[in-house]
Design a protein around this motif. Structure first.
Motif, mmCIF file in Angstrom:
data_model
loop_
_atom_site.group_PDB
_atom_site.id
_atom_site.type_symbol
_atom_site.label_atom_id
_atom_site.label_comp_id
_atom_site.label_asym_id
_atom_site.label_seq_id
_atom_site.Cartn_x
_atom_site.Cartn_y
_atom_site.Cartn_z
ATOM 1 N N MET A 1 0.818 -1.203 0.000
ATOM 2 C CA MET A 1 0.000 0.000 0.000
ATOM 3 C C MET A 1 0.861 1.266 0.000
ATOM 4 O O MET A 1 0.548 2.228 -0.678
ATOM 5 C CB MET A 1 -0.926 -0.038 1.221
ATOM 6 N N ILE A 2 1.979 1.236 0.740
ATOM 7 C CA ILE A 2 2.839 2.413 0.818
ATOM 8 C C ILE A 2 3.422 2.753 -0.551
ATOM 9 O O ILE A 2 3.569 3.920 -0.898
ATOM 10 C CB ILE A 2 3.957 2.239 1.880
ATOM 11 N N LEU A 3 3.730 1.747 -1.351
ATOM 12 C CA LEU A 3 4.340 2.004 -2.658
ATOM 13 C C LEU A 3 3.398 2.762 -3.585
ATOM 14 O O LEU A 3 3.846 3.595 -4.380
ATOM 15 C CB LEU A 3 4.796 0.701 -3.301
ATOM 16 N N VAL B 1 18.117 3.906 -8.501
ATOM 17 C CA VAL B 1 18.369 2.590 -9.102
ATOM 18 C C VAL B 1 19.198 1.727 -8.161
ATOM 19 O O VAL B 1 18.805 0.617 -7.807
ATOM 20 C CB VAL B 1 19.040 2.737 -10.483
ATOM 21 N N GLY B 2 20.344 2.217 -7.741
ATOM 22 C CA GLY B 2 21.202 1.437 -6.846
ATOM 23 C C GLY B 2 20.570 1.174 -5.493
ATOM 24 O O GLY B 2 20.770 0.108 -4.901
ATOM 25 N N THR B 3 19.782 2.130 -5.019
ATOM 26 C CA THR B 3 19.143 1.973 -3.712
ATOM 27 C C THR B 3 17.994 0.975 -3.750
ATOM 28 O O THR B 3 17.819 0.185 -2.826
ATOM 29 C CB THR B 3 18.635 3.341 -3.205
ATOM 30 N N LEU B 4 17.224 1.007 -4.808
ATOM 31 C CA LEU B 4 16.018 0.185 -4.861
ATOM 32 C C LEU B 4 16.217 -1.175 -5.525
ATOM 33 O O LEU B 4 15.362 -2.049 -5.378
ATOM 34 C CB LEU B 4 14.895 0.954 -5.561
ATOM 35 N N THR B 5 17.324 -1.369 -6.235
ATOM 36 C CA THR B 5 17.502 -2.635 -6.956
ATOM 37 C C THR B 5 18.689 -3.451 -6.475
ATOM 38 O O THR B 5 18.865 -4.583 -6.923
ATOM 39 C CB THR B 5 17.646 -2.400 -8.473
ATOM 40 N N GLN B 6 19.521 -2.904 -5.598
ATOM 41 C CA GLN B 6 20.690 -3.629 -5.104
ATOM 42 C C GLN B 6 20.681 -3.652 -3.580
ATOM 43 O O GLN B 6 20.312 -2.663 -2.952
ATOM 44 C CB GLN B 6 21.983 -2.939 -5.573
ATOM 45 N N ASP B 7 21.091 -4.761 -2.992
ATOM 46 C CA ASP B 7 21.170 -4.841 -1.530
ATOM 47 C C ASP B 7 22.391 -4.114 -0.995
ATOM 48 O O ASP B 7 22.369 -3.564 0.108
ATOM 49 C CB ASP B 7 21.193 -6.298 -1.063
ATOM 50 N N VAL B 8 23.472 -4.116 -1.776
ATOM 51 C CA VAL B 8 24.686 -3.369 -1.442
ATOM 52 C C VAL B 8 25.005 -2.511 -2.656
ATOM 53 O O VAL B 8 25.267 -3.023 -3.741
ATOM 54 C CB VAL B 8 25.863 -4.295 -1.102
ATOM 55 N N TYR B 9 24.961 -1.222 -2.460
ATOM 56 C CA TYR B 9 25.197 -0.271 -3.538
ATOM 57 C C TYR B 9 26.577 0.335 -3.322
ATOM 58 O O TYR B 9 26.802 1.044 -2.341
ATOM 59 C CB TYR B 9 24.104 0.792 -3.527
ATOM 60 N N ASP B 10 27.506 0.047 -4.224
ATOM 61 C CA ASP B 10 28.869 0.552 -4.118
ATOM 62 C C ASP B 10 29.032 1.737 -5.062
ATOM 63 O O ASP B 10 29.183 1.564 -6.275
ATOM 64 C CB ASP B 10 29.881 -0.542 -4.448
ATOM 65 N N ILE B 11 28.992 2.936 -4.501
ATOM 66 C CA ILE B 11 29.080 4.133 -5.338
ATOM 67 C C ILE B 11 30.458 4.289 -5.979
ATOM 68 O O ILE B 11 30.590 4.998 -6.966
ATOM 69 C CB ILE B 11 28.674 5.409 -4.576
ATOM 70 N N ALA B 12 31.463 3.616 -5.424
ATOM 71 C CA ALA B 12 32.810 3.691 -6.004
ATOM 72 C C ALA B 12 32.883 3.003 -7.363
ATOM 73 O O ALA B 12 33.716 3.362 -8.197
ATOM 74 C CB ALA B 12 33.834 3.084 -5.049
ATOM 75 N N THR B 13 32.035 2.032 -7.606
ATOM 76 C CA THR B 13 32.065 1.304 -8.879
ATOM 77 C C THR B 13 30.988 1.793 -9.847
ATOM 78 O O THR B 13 30.926 1.339 -10.986
ATOM 79 C CB THR B 13 31.868 -0.208 -8.649
ATOM 80 N N ASP B 14 30.157 2.700 -9.408
ATOM 81 C CA ASP B 14 29.065 3.210 -10.233
ATOM 82 C C ASP B 14 29.518 4.502 -10.914
ATOM 83 O O ASP B 14 29.984 5.428 -10.252
ATOM 84 C CB ASP B 14 27.842 3.480 -9.342
ATOM 85 N N ARG B 15 29.389 4.563 -12.209
ATOM 86 C CA ARG B 15 29.826 5.737 -12.964
ATOM 87 C C ARG B 15 28.631 6.394 -13.647
ATOM 88 O O ARG B 15 27.877 5.741 -14.351
ATOM 89 C CB ARG B 15 30.856 5.345 -14.026
ATOM 90 N N LEU C 1 9.762 -2.084 -7.366
ATOM 91 C CA LEU C 1 9.896 -2.417 -5.949
ATOM 92 C C LEU C 1 8.627 -3.077 -5.411
ATOM 93 O O LEU C 1 7.519 -2.730 -5.815
ATOM 94 C CB LEU C 1 10.174 -1.124 -5.173
ATOM 95 N N THR C 2 8.798 -4.033 -4.509
ATOM 96 C CA THR C 2 7.658 -4.665 -3.839
ATOM 97 C C THR C 2 7.626 -4.234 -2.379
ATOM 98 O O THR C 2 8.647 -3.807 -1.825
ATOM 99 C CB THR C 2 7.756 -6.207 -3.894
ATOM 100 N N GLU C 3 6.467 -4.361 -1.772
ATOM 101 C CA GLU C 3 6.323 -4.019 -0.346
ATOM 102 C C GLU C 3 7.303 -4.830 0.506
ATOM 103 O O GLU C 3 7.880 -4.308 1.456
ATOM 104 C CB GLU C 3 4.888 -4.279 0.127
ATOM 105 N N GLU C 4 7.491 -6.090 0.161
ATOM 106 C CA GLU C 4 8.383 -6.956 0.930
ATOM 107 C C GLU C 4 9.819 -6.443 0.894
ATOM 108 O O GLU C 4 10.551 -6.544 1.881
ATOM 109 C CB GLU C 4 8.329 -8.405 0.409
ATOM 110 N N GLN C 5 10.229 -5.884 -0.233
ATOM 111 C CA GLN C 5 11.601 -5.395 -0.373
ATOM 112 C C GLN C 5 11.887 -4.177 0.507
ATOM 113 O O GLN C 5 13.047 -3.865 0.753
ATOM 114 C CB GLN C 5 11.901 -5.060 -1.828
#
Length: 166
Positions: free
Chosen positions: A1-3, A55-69, A99-103
């Protein structure tokens, strides 16, 4: 519901962010209120960049900004920043819609190489604070920059002082 509500808020607030960024004149991009502050152009570019982080926040469990360009272009070109914003909004919208509510309960961490920058914390908390609220915070700063340079501030939640509402 929140989504369901987040998607509506995202669209409403993206339109407000767009109005704000579109009100920034090219001539004032170099304005800096203090030696430790970003220029208006750098602040505008940062606001546009936050949408990329969805994208990195909602689709990855660990978002490494050092490798993201992300190719940002010059902060001294408002047209480039507006194009960056529009491109990042599309990516953010897709990530948010997937994104799902469970995520929202999944643990999420941001790293810069081996250094933990944020988290671990539930993705829902990070989405609310690091994404939504982060944009709102910097939009408030941009309003101050615009007023300090004598520019009109667009109404985001109704008429502004410049519209005679003050």
């Amino acid at each position: 519901m929140i989504l369901k509500y987040w998607l509506q808020e995202f669209e409403q607030e993206t339109n407000n962010t767009r109005k704000l960024l579109q009100s920034i004149p090219q001539k004032d991009l170099g304005y800096r209120p203090s030696d430790i502050s970003w220029t208006m152009g750098e602040l505008a570019q940062h606001i546009a960049t936050i949408y990329y982080w969805y994208v990195g926040t909602l689709t990855q469990d660990v978002y490494d900004i050092a490798t993201d360009r992300l190719e940002r272009g010059s902060p001294n070109d408002i047209k480039a920043t507006l194009a960056l914003f529009e491109d990042n909004v599309k990516k953010a919208r897709t990530a948010l819609a997937s994104l799902t509510e469970e995520q929202l309960s999944d643990e999420w961490t941001m790293k810069a190489g081996n250094k933990v920058v944020l988290g671990p914390m539930p993705r829902g908390i990070v989405a609310r604070s690091f994404l939504f609220n982060h944009i709102y915070h910097h939009r408030g700063e941009m309003i101050v920059y615009l007023r300090a340079t004598g520019n009109k501030v667009p109404g985001l939640y109704g008429p502004t002082y410049e519209d005679g509402a003050g």
